[in-house]
Write a protein that holds these residues in place. Sequence first.
Motif, PDB file in Angstrom:
ATOM      1  N   GLY A  46     -14.445  19.402 -34.727  1.00  0.00           N
ATOM      2  CA  GLY A  46     -13.416  20.177 -35.395  1.00  0.00           C
ATOM      3  C   GLY A  46     -12.108  20.253 -34.639  1.00  0.00           C
ATOM      4  N   THR A  47     -12.069  19.776 -33.388  1.00  0.00           N
ATOM      5  CA  THR A  47     -10.843  19.793 -32.600  1.00  0.00           C
ATOM      6  C   THR A  47      -9.863  18.741 -33.116  1.00  0.00           C
ATOM      7  OG1 THR A  47     -12.031  20.543 -30.632  1.00  0.00           O
ATOM      8  CG2 THR A  47      -9.876  19.533 -30.280  1.00  0.00           C
ATOM      9  N   ILE A  48      -8.589  19.088 -33.189  1.00  0.00           N
ATOM     10  CA  ILE A  48      -7.527  18.158 -33.574  1.00  0.00           C
ATOM     11  C   ILE A  48      -6.750  17.772 -32.323  1.00  0.00           C
ATOM     12  CG2 ILE A  48      -5.390  17.877 -34.900  1.00  0.00           C
ATOM     13  CD1 ILE A  48      -6.534  19.838 -36.928  1.00  0.00           C
ATOM     14  N   GLU A  49      -6.387  16.499 -32.233  1.00  0.00           N
ATOM     15  CA  GLU A  49      -5.665  16.007 -31.063  1.00  0.00           C
ATOM     16  C   GLU A  49      -4.383  15.297 -31.473  1.00  0.00           C
ATOM     17  OE1 GLU A  49      -4.432  12.586 -28.982  1.00  0.00           O
ATOM     18  OE2 GLU A  49      -6.492  12.207 -29.625  1.00  0.00           O
ATOM     19  N   LEU A  50      -3.285  15.643 -30.818  1.00  0.00           N
ATOM     20  CA  LEU A  50      -2.002  14.960 -30.993  1.00  0.00           C
ATOM     21  C   LEU A  50      -1.617  14.327 -29.660  1.00  0.00           C
ATOM     22  CD1 LEU A  50       0.084  17.579 -33.031  1.00  0.00           C
ATOM     23  CD2 LEU A  50      -0.862  15.435 -33.883  1.00  0.00           C
ATOM     24  N   GLY A  51      -1.141  13.089 -29.714  1.00  0.00           N
ATOM     25  CA  GLY A  51      -0.806  12.445 -28.457  1.00  0.00           C
ATOM     26  C   GLY A  51       0.031  11.201 -28.648  1.00  0.00           C
ATOM     27  N   GLY A  52       0.146  10.465 -27.600  1.00  0.00           N
ATOM     28  CA  GLY A  52       0.902   9.226 -27.617  1.00  0.00           C
ATOM     29  C   GLY A  52       0.857   8.572 -26.257  1.00  0.00           C
ATOM     30  N   GLY A  77      -5.730  12.541 -33.864  1.00  0.00           N
ATOM     31  CA  GLY A  77      -7.175  12.392 -33.817  1.00  0.00           C
ATOM     32  C   GLY A  77      -7.903  13.621 -34.328  1.00  0.00           C
ATOM     33  N   PHE A  78      -9.131  13.395 -34.772  1.00  0.00           N
ATOM     34  CA  PHE A  78      -9.986  14.496 -35.238  1.00  0.00           C
ATOM     35  C   PHE A  78     -11.396  14.253 -34.724  1.00  0.00           C
ATOM     36  CE2 PHE A  78     -12.909  16.412 -38.348  1.00  0.00           C
ATOM     37  CZ  PHE A  78     -12.478  17.726 -38.282  1.00  0.00           C
ATOM     38  N   ASP A 165      -6.235  23.785 -20.292  1.00  0.00           N
ATOM     39  CA  ASP A 165      -7.333  23.677 -21.260  1.00  0.00           C
ATOM     40  C   ASP A 165      -6.949  22.924 -22.522  1.00  0.00           C
ATOM     41  OD1 ASP A 165      -8.926  25.072 -19.563  1.00  0.00           O
ATOM     42  OD2 ASP A 165      -8.672  27.001 -20.560  1.00  0.00           O
ATOM     43  N   TYR A 166      -5.672  22.637 -22.733  1.00  0.00           N
ATOM     44  CA  TYR A 166      -5.231  22.072 -24.003  1.00  0.00           C
ATOM     45  C   TYR A 166      -4.436  20.773 -23.881  1.00  0.00           C
ATOM     46  CZ  TYR A 166      -6.396  26.835 -25.349  1.00  0.00           C
ATOM     47  OH  TYR A 166      -7.050  28.023 -25.520  1.00  0.00           O
ATOM     48  N   VAL A 197       0.132  11.252 -23.049  1.00  0.00           N
ATOM     49  CA  VAL A 197      -0.147  12.689 -23.012  1.00  0.00           C
ATOM     50  C   VAL A 197      -0.892  13.045 -24.287  1.00  0.00           C
ATOM     51  CG1 VAL A 197       0.813  15.009 -22.947  1.00  0.00           C
ATOM     52  CG2 VAL A 197       1.891  13.209 -21.620  1.00  0.00           C
ATOM     53  N   ARG A 198      -1.884  13.906 -24.177  1.00  0.00           N
ATOM     54  CA  ARG A 198      -2.635  14.372 -25.346  1.00  0.00           C
ATOM     55  C   ARG A 198      -2.723  15.899 -25.344  1.00  0.00           C
ATOM     56  NH1 ARG A 198      -7.737  10.432 -26.635  1.00  0.00           N
ATOM     57  NH2 ARG A 198      -6.901   8.476 -25.800  1.00  0.00           N
ATOM     58  N   ALA A 199      -2.633  16.462 -26.544  1.00  0.00           N
ATOM     59  CA  ALA A 199      -2.764  17.918 -26.723  1.00  0.00           C
ATOM     60  C   ALA A 199      -3.901  18.188 -27.697  1.00  0.00           C
ATOM     61  CB  ALA A 199      -1.460  18.523 -27.244  1.00  0.00           C
ATOM     62  N   PHE A 200      -4.720  19.202 -27.399  1.00  0.00           N
ATOM     63  CA  PHE A 200      -5.904  19.519 -28.191  1.00  0.00           C
ATOM     64  C   PHE A 200      -5.762  20.913 -28.796  1.00  0.00           C
ATOM     65  CE2 PHE A 200      -7.012  16.378 -25.087  1.00  0.00           C
ATOM     66  CZ  PHE A 200      -7.912  15.529 -25.726  1.00  0.00           C
ATOM     67  N   PHE A 201      -6.114  21.032 -30.088  1.00  0.00           N
ATOM     68  CA  PHE A 201      -5.969  22.291 -30.810  1.00  0.00           C
ATOM     69  C   PHE A 201      -7.279  22.668 -31.490  1.00  0.00           C
ATOM     70  CE2 PHE A 201      -1.969  19.995 -30.817  1.00  0.00           C
ATOM     71  CZ  PHE A 201      -1.092  20.913 -30.297  1.00  0.00           C
TER      72      PHE A 201
END
Length: 201
Positions: A46-52, A77-78, A165-166, A197-201
Motif C-alpha cells: 500500500g506504500t506509494i513511492e515517488l522518485g527519480g 511506484g506502488f 523514515d520517508y 532520490v526516492r520518497a515513500f508515503f
Amino acid sequence: MHSRWKSLWRMSWKKKLLTKTMGCCALASALALPTWGYEKLQPFAGTIELGGAIHFPMEVNHQGDFAMAFHMTPSLGFFVNDGWEIVLRGILHRQIAGEASARTGGLWFKDLLDEGGFGLGFEYLFDGGYILPYLGVLMDFFWPNDAAMQVHLETPVGMLIPFNDYVAADLGIAIRLIFPTDTGFDRFIISPGFLGVRAFF
C-alpha cells in the motif's frame, strides 16, 4: 616575567578554543549520524513511492565509436506486497558524446524533450536492515530522434540509503538491452552508476 605569563595565557586560551571547537564538531557529527543510513524504511503493501534518477550510460557501437548520454527517469511506484513494487516511469534522454550528439545540436532542453519514452516494470526490495538492496526488471518504450521506436529491457541493481523514515538516496547500476522494432536486438548498454532520490508515503 610579565611576557611569560602573557604567553602562557595565550596558549591556554588557544587550547580552550581548540577543545571547544573539537567538541562542537563531535556533537554535530553525532547529531547528523542518524540522518544518513541509520533510519529504517518500511516499504509495506500500500506504500506509494515517488522518485527519480540520473544516469550517464556509456556504450561502444558496432563501428567502435564511443557514445555517452544523459538519461533521467522520474518514477512512480506502488507496493502491492511487502517489498514488491510496481514501477511506472518516464524517460528523458540526450546524447552528450558521440556521433548522435554531433548531429542533434540546437537547444539542449528541446532535444532532451524530443527524445524519450516511458517504462513499466517491478522491483523487489530486500530486507537489509537500515540499507535496502533491490533488484528490478523494467520494459521501456523509447522513441529516439529520426529512428524507429525501441524496446529496452533494463535490470537495475542498487540500494536505498535512508535520510529518514520517508526519503532515501538511490545508488546503483543498470544493464539495458536495446531492441529497435525494425531490426530486432541491437546492443546492450551498461550505466556505470546512477544517482537518485526516492520518497515513500
